[in-house]
Motif scaffolding. Sequence first.
Motif, PDB file in Angstrom:
ATOM      1  N   ALA A  26       4.570   9.713  -7.286  1.00  0.00           N
ATOM      2  CA  ALA A  26       5.395  10.379  -7.636  1.00  0.00           C
ATOM      3  C   ALA A  26       5.887  10.646  -9.096  1.00  0.00           C
ATOM      4  CB  ALA A  26       7.403   9.803  -7.684  1.00  0.00           C
ATOM      5  N   PRO A  27       5.345  11.860  -9.697  1.00  0.00           N
ATOM      6  CA  PRO A  27       6.069  12.949 -11.407  1.00  0.00           C
ATOM      7  C   PRO A  27       6.368  11.471 -12.118  1.00  0.00           C
ATOM      8  CG  PRO A  27       6.311  14.940  -9.888  1.00  0.00           C
ATOM      9  CD  PRO A  27       6.558  13.070  -8.700  1.00  0.00           C
ATOM     10  N   ASP A  28       7.628  11.394 -11.212  1.00  0.00           N
ATOM     11  CA  ASP A  28       8.598  10.368 -12.597  1.00  0.00           C
ATOM     12  C   ASP A  28       7.672   9.268 -12.309  1.00  0.00           C
ATOM     13  OD1 ASP A  28       9.099  10.126  -9.847  1.00  0.00           O
ATOM     14  OD2 ASP A  28      11.222   9.998 -11.201  1.00  0.00           O
ATOM     15  N   LEU A  29       7.330   8.267 -11.251  1.00  0.00           N
ATOM     16  CA  LEU A  29       6.554   7.393 -11.563  1.00  0.00           C
ATOM     17  C   LEU A  29       5.082   6.810 -11.846  1.00  0.00           C
ATOM     18  CD1 LEU A  29       9.216   6.614  -8.686  1.00  0.00           C
ATOM     19  CD2 LEU A  29       9.639   5.949 -10.970  1.00  0.00           C
ATOM     20  N   ASN A  30       4.120   7.796 -12.082  1.00  0.00           N
ATOM     21  CA  ASN A  30       3.499   7.673 -12.164  1.00  0.00           C
ATOM     22  C   ASN A  30       2.867   7.112 -13.367  1.00  0.00           C
ATOM     23  OD1 ASN A  30       3.037   9.736 -13.710  1.00  0.00           O
ATOM     24  ND2 ASN A  30       1.790  10.992 -11.765  1.00  0.00           N
ATOM     25  N   GLN A  31       3.326   6.534 -13.789  1.00  0.00           N
ATOM     26  CA  GLN A  31       2.961   6.519 -16.158  1.00  0.00           C
ATOM     27  C   GLN A  31       3.083   4.503 -15.054  1.00  0.00           C
ATOM     28  OE1 GLN A  31       6.198   6.981 -15.401  1.00  0.00           O
ATOM     29  NE2 GLN A  31       7.354   6.269 -16.374  1.00  0.00           N
ATOM     30  N   LEU A  32       4.413   4.402 -15.050  1.00  0.00           N
ATOM     31  CA  LEU A  32       3.906   2.979 -14.348  1.00  0.00           C
ATOM     32  C   LEU A  32       3.185   2.304 -13.325  1.00  0.00           C
ATOM     33  CD1 LEU A  32       7.898   2.878 -12.296  1.00  0.00           C
ATOM     34  CD2 LEU A  32       7.545   2.430 -14.481  1.00  0.00           C
ATOM     35  N   THR A  33       2.699   0.854 -14.337  1.00  0.00           N
ATOM     36  CA  THR A  33       1.034   0.181 -13.907  1.00  0.00           C
ATOM     37  C   THR A  33       1.879  -0.505 -12.576  1.00  0.00           C
ATOM     38  OG1 THR A  33       1.251  -1.089 -15.194  1.00  0.00           O
ATOM     39  CG2 THR A  33      -0.211   0.260 -15.889  1.00  0.00           C
ATOM     40  N   CYS A  34       1.180  -0.727 -11.703  1.00  0.00           N
ATOM     41  CA  CYS A  34       1.366  -1.272 -10.603  1.00  0.00           C
ATOM     42  C   CYS A  34       0.157  -2.413 -10.529  1.00  0.00           C
ATOM     43  CB  CYS A  34       0.917   0.008  -9.389  1.00  0.00           C
ATOM     44  SG  CYS A  34       2.199   0.724  -9.165  1.00  0.00           S
ATOM     45  N   VAL A  93      -5.665  -1.449  -1.288  1.00  0.00           N
ATOM     46  CA  VAL A  93      -4.924  -1.005  -2.234  1.00  0.00           C
ATOM     47  C   VAL A  93      -5.212  -0.626  -3.911  1.00  0.00           C
ATOM     48  CG1 VAL A  93      -2.805  -1.723  -1.356  1.00  0.00           C
ATOM     49  CG2 VAL A  93      -4.454  -3.759  -2.829  1.00  0.00           C
ATOM     50  N   ALA A  94      -7.026  -0.638  -3.468  1.00  0.00           N
ATOM     51  CA  ALA A  94      -7.946  -0.732  -4.449  1.00  0.00           C
ATOM     52  C   ALA A  94      -7.619   0.773  -5.823  1.00  0.00           C
ATOM     53  CB  ALA A  94      -9.212  -0.689  -4.660  1.00  0.00           C
ATOM     54  N   SER A  95      -7.151   1.647  -4.173  1.00  0.00           N
ATOM     55  CA  SER A  95      -7.634   2.641  -5.291  1.00  0.00           C
ATOM     56  C   SER A  95      -5.264   3.138  -5.732  1.00  0.00           C
ATOM     57  CB  SER A  95      -7.403   3.826  -3.870  1.00  0.00           C
ATOM     58  OG  SER A  95      -6.895   3.612  -3.535  1.00  0.00           O
ATOM     59  N   VAL A  96      -4.687   2.860  -5.202  1.00  0.00           N
ATOM     60  CA  VAL A  96      -3.347   2.354  -5.637  1.00  0.00           C
ATOM     61  C   VAL A  96      -2.920   1.325  -6.418  1.00  0.00           C
ATOM     62  CG1 VAL A  96      -2.745   4.430  -3.798  1.00  0.00           C
ATOM     63  CG2 VAL A  96      -2.671   1.788  -4.095  1.00  0.00           C
ATOM     64  N   MET A  97      -3.198   0.574  -6.897  1.00  0.00           N
ATOM     65  CA  MET A  97      -3.157  -0.276  -8.116  1.00  0.00           C
ATOM     66  C   MET A  97      -3.623  -0.089  -9.596  1.00  0.00           C
ATOM     67  SD  MET A  97      -4.408  -4.079  -6.980  1.00  0.00           S
ATOM     68  CE  MET A  97      -5.428  -5.145  -6.601  1.00  0.00           C
ATOM     69  N   ASP A  98      -3.129  -0.985 -10.032  1.00  0.00           N
ATOM     70  CA  ASP A  98      -4.225  -1.616 -11.731  1.00  0.00           C
ATOM     71  C   ASP A  98      -4.401  -2.299 -11.434  1.00  0.00           C
ATOM     72  OD1 ASP A  98      -2.735   1.663 -12.718  1.00  0.00           O
ATOM     73  OD2 ASP A  98      -1.309   1.268 -11.814  1.00  0.00           O
ATOM     74  N   GLY A  99      -4.289  -3.276 -11.099  1.00  0.00           N
ATOM     75  CA  GLY A  99      -4.937  -4.743 -11.582  1.00  0.00           C
ATOM     76  C   GLY A  99      -3.942  -6.164 -10.656  1.00  0.00           C
ATOM     77  N   LEU A 112     -12.109  -7.858  -7.230  1.00  0.00           N
ATOM     78  CA  LEU A 112     -11.154  -7.627  -8.470  1.00  0.00           C
ATOM     79  C   LEU A 112     -12.256  -7.175 -10.019  1.00  0.00           C
ATOM     80  CD1 LEU A 112      -8.156  -9.627  -7.315  1.00  0.00           C
ATOM     81  CD2 LEU A 112      -8.489  -7.211  -7.179  1.00  0.00           C
ATOM     82  N   ALA A 113     -12.316  -7.897 -10.104  1.00  0.00           N
ATOM     83  CA  ALA A 113     -14.119  -8.114 -11.349  1.00  0.00           C
ATOM     84  C   ALA A 113     -14.825  -6.871 -11.572  1.00  0.00           C
ATOM     85  CB  ALA A 113     -14.495  -9.564 -12.198  1.00  0.00           C
ATOM     86  N   GLN A 140       0.668  -1.294   0.262  1.00  0.00           N
ATOM     87  CA  GLN A 140       0.299   0.074  -0.230  1.00  0.00           C
ATOM     88  C   GLN A 140       0.936   1.093   0.082  1.00  0.00           C
ATOM     89  OE1 GLN A 140      -2.688  -0.318   3.858  1.00  0.00           O
ATOM     90  NE2 GLN A 140      -3.838   1.958   2.385  1.00  0.00           N
ATOM     91  N   GLN A 141       1.714   1.186   0.836  1.00  0.00           N
ATOM     92  CA  GLN A 141       2.922   2.037   1.279  1.00  0.00           C
ATOM     93  C   GLN A 141       3.385   2.623  -0.592  1.00  0.00           C
ATOM     94  OE1 GLN A 141       4.853   4.807   3.160  1.00  0.00           O
ATOM     95  NE2 GLN A 141       2.914   4.761   4.182  1.00  0.00           N
ATOM     96  N   LEU A 142       4.140   1.458  -1.024  1.00  0.00           N
ATOM     97  CA  LEU A 142       4.744   1.167  -1.997  1.00  0.00           C
ATOM     98  C   LEU A 142       4.122   2.076  -3.527  1.00  0.00           C
ATOM     99  CD1 LEU A 142       7.784   0.902  -3.725  1.00  0.00           C
ATOM    100  CD2 LEU A 142       7.156  -1.388  -3.837  1.00  0.00           C
ATOM    101  N   PHE A 143       3.056   1.550  -3.631  1.00  0.00           N
ATOM    102  CA  PHE A 143       1.674   2.114  -4.720  1.00  0.00           C
ATOM    103  C   PHE A 143       1.864   3.311  -4.617  1.00  0.00           C
ATOM    104  CE2 PHE A 143       0.535  -2.254  -5.783  1.00  0.00           C
ATOM    105  CZ  PHE A 143       1.714  -3.203  -6.230  1.00  0.00           C
ATOM    106  N   THR A 144       1.243   4.158  -3.170  1.00  0.00           N
ATOM    107  CA  THR A 144       1.223   4.934  -3.198  1.00  0.00           C
ATOM    108  C   THR A 144       1.913   5.626  -3.948  1.00  0.00           C
ATOM    109  OG1 THR A 144      -0.459   4.332  -0.477  1.00  0.00           O
ATOM    110  CG2 THR A 144      -0.222   6.756  -1.238  1.00  0.00           C
TER     111      THR A 144
END
Lengths: 289, 514
Positions: A140-148, A164-170, A201-202, A131-135
């Motif tokens: 981070a502007p330089d990292l937020n294009q990365l999918t988690c 973690v639903a709000s900070v992960m991509d799947g 998750l679906a 949760q911490q890591l993904f948040t």
Amino acid sequence: MSKTWAIINKILPFSCVDGPGNRLVIFLQGCNFNCLNCHNPYTISLCQNCGECVHNCPHSALSFENGKTVWQANLCQQCDICIKTCENQSTPMTYRYSVDDILSVIRKYLPFLTGITLSGGESTLQLPFIQQLFTQIKNAPDLNQLTCLIDSNGYLAVQGWQKVASVMDGAMIDLKAWDTALHKYLTGRDNQRVKDSIRYLASINQLHEVRLLLIPQQSDLHNKVAEIAEFLNSLPDKPNIRINAFHAHGVVGLAKHWQSATQQDVERFASELQKQGLNQITLPSVYLV
Amino acid sequence: MVNMTTFQQQCYRIVTDSNLSAKQKTNNLALLAENHLPYVELDNQTEQALSERVICDMYEGHAPYKPRYVLPDYSLFLQQGSTWLELEPAQDFDDALNMLTIIYHHVPSVTGMPVYLGCLDTLLLPYIGNLSENDLYQRLKRFWIMLDRNLPDAFMHANIGPADNIICRLLLRIDQELKQVAPNLTFFYDDNLTPESLLALAIGSICQTGKPHIANYNLIANDFDETGFGVVSCYNSLPIAGGGSTLSRINLKEVALRSKDSHDFLTNTLPHYCQLQLKLIEARSKFLYEKSHFFTNSFLVHENLIKPDRFAPMFGIFAMAEAVNILQEKANLAGRYGQDEQAQILALKITEQLADFVAQHNVTYGWHNKAMLHAQSGISSDHGLTPGVRIPYGEEPDPVNHIMSVFAHHKYYRSGISDILTIDETIKNNQTALLKICLAAFKLGMREFTANVTGSDLLRVTGYMVRLSDIANFKAQGSRTNTTVLGHEAAEDRSGFLHRQPRVISHEQNMGNY
């Protein structure tokens, strides 16, 4: 306060099998399943500091100090004798990484990366860290294009996914057997929560992939096509499915003698799923028989 | 055999070899004859360094009478025709293909066959006329088959790109369909000109056949002029309308063995052998330019398709990994090349010094009077020696760390450098991952991006391709393709590369065997 460090078995800056594009994969130590067919059983338990492995290390990379097994990565030759010695399904070769440590590793490899995948072991056992890591990545502007993404056995409760639903991509979820009793025999736990995870998750559009591991004569997936298809078809969107073929290389114990899944087995299973209207199926590109 | 001289016995062995074709025998006989001439004149020190193989002449032959790599200006040829070949300028696509088919037979190189076929899409685009995609497909496919069958040498190299066009796309498709060893193929990528969809097509092709190599067009173009460059043979970038006159290489491992420590290496031994290599290059070039009459005699020169002053001698090096490891050991440091930061810093210092040496020294015959620095990718007699500045086989880290530990060298090796990434077959299901890695590598400054995807029948040997199935059949049947003979030999190499990783080293002249 959220946990800001994790016990990590390995970090790979190149993976093409843990989600779309090239992914940095962080393998967290520890798992709540005990699968008979586990390919890396040394990731199941945390080191219990029994010290058994220390004497066997041929490169003096292990020592026992103040009741703790200490591993010196710079002396280690990766011969894996400690892993073979360990009777607790663990390894002394783990790292303690803070969120900041991981962020600097990610930045080092950034131009190469499409995203980050947390795997294991079972990564969700260290959920507050995730949760911490993904948040931090998302902030981070330089990292937020990365999918988690999270690669999981699906045993995490719905309340956990919500954190973690709000900070992960799947998430990629393994469904190891359809029948609950069989699932318990194969993994040590029943599969109700796995099915719940898939459904949840679906419902929030975060089921990246359902993974079906085909083990001839052991798992029941190929005998329960109708039930599995009914379940997967009941989800709001048709899920991506990845069929993995069991092979015995690297497996220890009982499953060492199990039969590998052949290309024919996998293709037959895939075509039966397709007949039930499930079309987004990825097959293995390699078969180790 | 009774009463035969050694020379006759050697000739006899070639003539009676059960596996070589008549043409292959002719080539070997010619090289054998050349090597019975005295070596071009060398001073004692250079001669000794050569005989100890601290410097190596690539077994090009004792008396060079043709440049090693020739890159004719094919576009000029198609526009003006050829007096010597009695050809009118090309009027249409069929003319153009026919004319290229003809001229390829007259382009010499160290292998006796052309190593450069031109940037084919740029060359052919002006002649498309009203031909439909299917018309072009049929013609190019026949042309591709002709190249493989008539010029069976996998050092023969075609270029395509960087702009998106129908010929580029068709050639990628045809190459993927035919899965031929020849020709080898380089795709130019230019971030301003090449759409990602076209790069994706090239990446998809790599996943099937290991071809093409992808070259960082802008980075390489900076080292050349507006006449341009071609990528030929294995990863050699050279001027168009010119080429590489000769290639010598320093065995850095041998230099390290002759050094007390890295300081001695950098200040004494390496500069010493650089000087000797320069003398070797001078002697060989002088013979080629002054004695062989190649540049006064060839119609390629008379018709302006090549220019003598656009040829550069290639200043090669290899076995950087072994050299660095030896110097590390001499300093009691455990870190190995490709793994350890300190080792990488030393390696880069060596590369910078080499580049500096080449930049500081003039040659009598050379493009802008300079040699060009080259990371040479190996011949099959290199046992226990790693090509160029590559990481030793089996010690490579994952592809991302692999790129990160070698990219800094790429800008210095103006006439070519190569690293081969070994990628697991699972990439076939996720080709965007390979695309991402390729783009990142170019952003960092890699000159060429080359990947071997495991599991395909086509296999890269240094830079050229062989078919695994051909190697298996070779002993019994012989082979149509010259390089299969070499690949077979490399595959039998004691390091057992084929058993470890799908790649082996190369061998451009098999004279040593007779």
